[in-house]
Design a protein around this motif. Structure first.
Motif, PDB file in Angstrom:
ATOM      1  N   ASP A 169     -22.959  24.350   3.073  1.00 51.85           N
ATOM      2  CA  ASP A 169     -24.011  25.042   2.331  1.00 51.85           C
ATOM      3  C   ASP A 169     -24.182  26.453   2.873  1.00 51.85           C
ATOM      4  N   PHE A 171     -23.690  26.436  -1.122  1.00 51.74           N
ATOM      5  CA  PHE A 171     -22.457  26.378  -1.917  1.00 51.74           C
ATOM      6  C   PHE A 171     -22.174  27.722  -2.595  1.00 51.74           C
ATOM      7  N   LYS A 199     -16.005  18.895  -6.570  1.00 55.24           N
ATOM      8  CA  LYS A 199     -16.644  20.045  -5.940  1.00 55.24           C
ATOM      9  C   LYS A 199     -15.581  21.056  -5.501  1.00 55.24           C
ATOM     10  N   TRP A 203     -15.183  25.011  -6.663  1.00 53.67           N
ATOM     11  CA  TRP A 203     -15.020  26.127  -5.713  1.00 53.67           C
ATOM     12  C   TRP A 203     -13.751  26.921  -6.053  1.00 53.67           C
TER      13      TRP A 203
END
Ligand code: SF4
Ligand code: SF4
Lengths: 310, 222
Positions: A169, A171, A199, A203
């Motif tokens: 984090d 993110f 996830k 990204w």
């Protein structure tokens, strides 16, 4: 991306092949044979072998000496360097020493805090952070200078790497954080172990949207799970690790003695899936104390034989 | 403010047990704010020690005083007339105060009564937290007013590291991740663009690494 150093890893990536790297943790002793044994298991199946630098802040044989051993064996090491334990004088001196042995890859890290290791009472250094170490290597290589401004007659020829954790984090900052490392001079990235593919893809999309994948080679990181215990430990105890519940459920769904095989299966399926994802340039397989499994993973994931470059 | 906390009473007993007459000297400055070393704490410590020595049967005389500040000669001079009566002084000031007393009363043992911890704030009554590591070259202007040196466990100038989760630092779930705080504040300020520029290695010479530091202000020297 053109090649700038004698690094084999760089040449393979520049030629557009998937790169494959792995890592060997040196022993908590001065038995150099341990590193050599681990390296023998993986030698023909990977392009380069990272040697960790007192990983999880536990004292081990140093990364530099271990990399020299690999170099003598004719293998291609990636020197991991954390800024936790050495100031800029120590770091630059080690870089010069490494380069003198033809070590041409470096992975610049800040390192885990010493409170996780075997010497939690230790003074830490953190004179530089990972980004500043990247800048330092680049300065030494491209400008033939030390941080002091002193000139280097012979420059270290290092392919510069950095780590990124897409799951830490905040993110939103993770793509910017990578952009900053690239701006500092990072040429390849090895990511934190990936278990949450959705996830990771999100990204990666952020990376591609900004065109960062054209400036830096991204090697997706994998650690096969040995069983439910390890998966739960990773989920609950390792900072910044994202292990979705379906991984744990899948491992729970097979008998205990089959769990290691299932862990390998998951790892291979994930690699296969990420081969299709735009921007992924290769794979970094961190089979912690399980190096003998790396050849199987590489072969079954369709990454073997390794390309030859000169 | 400089934050300190009381030393365990056993440690203080151990420091003073070979003396007969002890002065407990508080400081009404920073250490009063963090409830480690003002007049009230002097009273509490003195009576705890009296009780202790009464129980062990050792004859010990304990005096009490608290000075406006122990980091100023003007105030520590106030001890000049009375200090002769005592064999040693336990100072409840920060380490600077303890040393300044020792410098002025060079033949008198001056012992620390508190552990000096950090420069911080009163976050809420009874809770004090670190805010500054006195690095001597403040970079708060570019980090949204939140200090990466004092508030990131790894002193990162280009954080966050990969260990930040749910706004907490990898070191401990009780510690806010300094870089999460910086990021959030830069966002509020509309300064997120600052984040992507790599910050070059810091000059630690202005920090403790350059040796003991000194500030001279000529106009105030007369
Ligand atoms: S940057 Fe230095 S002076 Fe400024 S708050 Fe942080 S430690 Fe204190
Ligand atoms: S988690 Fe945050 S505060 Fe802790 S070391 Fe990493 S960046 Fe610094």
């Amino acid at each position: 991306m053109s090649t700038t150093t004698p690094s084999k890893l760089q040449k393979i990536l520049a030629a557009g092949h998937f790169g494959v790297t792995t890592e060997c943790g040196p022993p908590r002793s001065c038995d150099g044979g341990v590193v050599e044994e681990k390296a023998k298991h993986v030698a023909g199946h990977v392009d380069a072998i990272n040697v960790t630098d007192n990983q999880t802040a536990v004292v081990r044989m140093c990364s530099l000496a271990s990399c020299i051993r690999l170099r003598i064996m004719g293998l291609e090491p990636v020197l991991q360097m954390v800024t936790r334990d050495r100031n800029r004088i120590g770091l630059q001196s080690d870089l010069l020493g490494a380069a003198s042995f033809g070590i041409n890859n470096v992975l610049c890290l800040t390192g885990d805090h010493q409170s996780f290791g075997d010497h939690p009472e230790a003074a830490n250094v953190f004179d530089l952070d990972s980004t500043q170490l990247i800048q330092t290597v680049k300065l030494m290589r491209d400008d033939a200078k030390l941080l002091s401004g002193a000139e280097l007659k012979t420059c270290p020829q290092m392919f510069i790497g950095a780590a990124e954790n897409p799951f830490a984090d905040p993110f939103d900052v993770r793509v910017s954080r990578l952009a900053k490392k690239v701006a500092a001079g990072a040429q390849f990235i090895q990511t934190q172990c990936i278990y949450n593919l959705d996830k990771f893809k999100k990204w990666m999309q952020g990376i591609v949207d900004r065109g960062l994948h054209e400036k830096v080679h991204i090697l997706a990181g994998f650690t096969p799970m040995k069983g439910v215990g390890m998966a739960k430990y990773m989920k609950n105890r390792v900072p910044g690790m994202d292990v979705p519940d379906d991984i744990i459920k899948r491992l729970q769904g097979v008998p205990k003695e089959k769990q290691p095989d299932e862990g390998i299966n998951i790892c291979i399926e994930h690699i296969q899936e990420l081969k299709e994802v735009k921007g992924v340039a290769g794979f970094h397989i961190m089979a912690i104390e399980w190096e003998e499994k790396v050849p199987e993973i590489v072969e079954r994931a369709g990454l073997y034989p390794r390309p030859k470059v000169d | 403010m400089i934050m300190a906390k009381a030393k365990p009473i056993e440690e203080i007993v151990d420091e003073i047990k070979d003396f007969k007459r002890i002065l407990i000297a508080g400081c009404n400055g920073c250490v009063t704010v963090c409830e480690a070393g003002g007049m009230k704490e002097v009273e509490v410590l003195a009576s705890a020690l009296r009780m202790y020595f009464k129980k062990t049967g050792q004859d010990m005389e304990i005096g009490e005083i608290s000075l406006t500040r122990q980091c100023d000669k003007e105030y520590i001079k106030e001890l000049r007339d009375g200090i002769g009566k005592y064999d040693a002084v336990v100072s409840l000031a920060c380490g600077a105060g303890v040393q300044f007393l020792a410098e002025m009363y060079e033949t008198k043992p001056i012992l620390p009564g508190v552990d000096t911890c950090f420069i911080g704030v009163t976050e809420e009554p009874g809770v004090w937290t670190e805010r500054c590591a006195a690095c001597g070259e403040c970079m708060l202007a570019s980090t949204g007013g939140i200090c990466p040196i004092a508030r990131c466990s790894k002193r990162m100038a280009n954080g966050p590291c990969g260990g930040s989760s749910d706004g907490k630092c990898e070191v401990n779930k009780e510690i806010a991740c300094g870089w999460q705080l910086i990021y959030d504040r830069l966002k509020v300020l509309g300064q997120l663009d600052r984040f992507e520029k790599p910050v070059s290695p810091k000059n630690w010479k202005t920090s403790r690494d350059g040796g003991p530091r000194k500030i001279i202000r000529e106009v105030s020297r007369q």
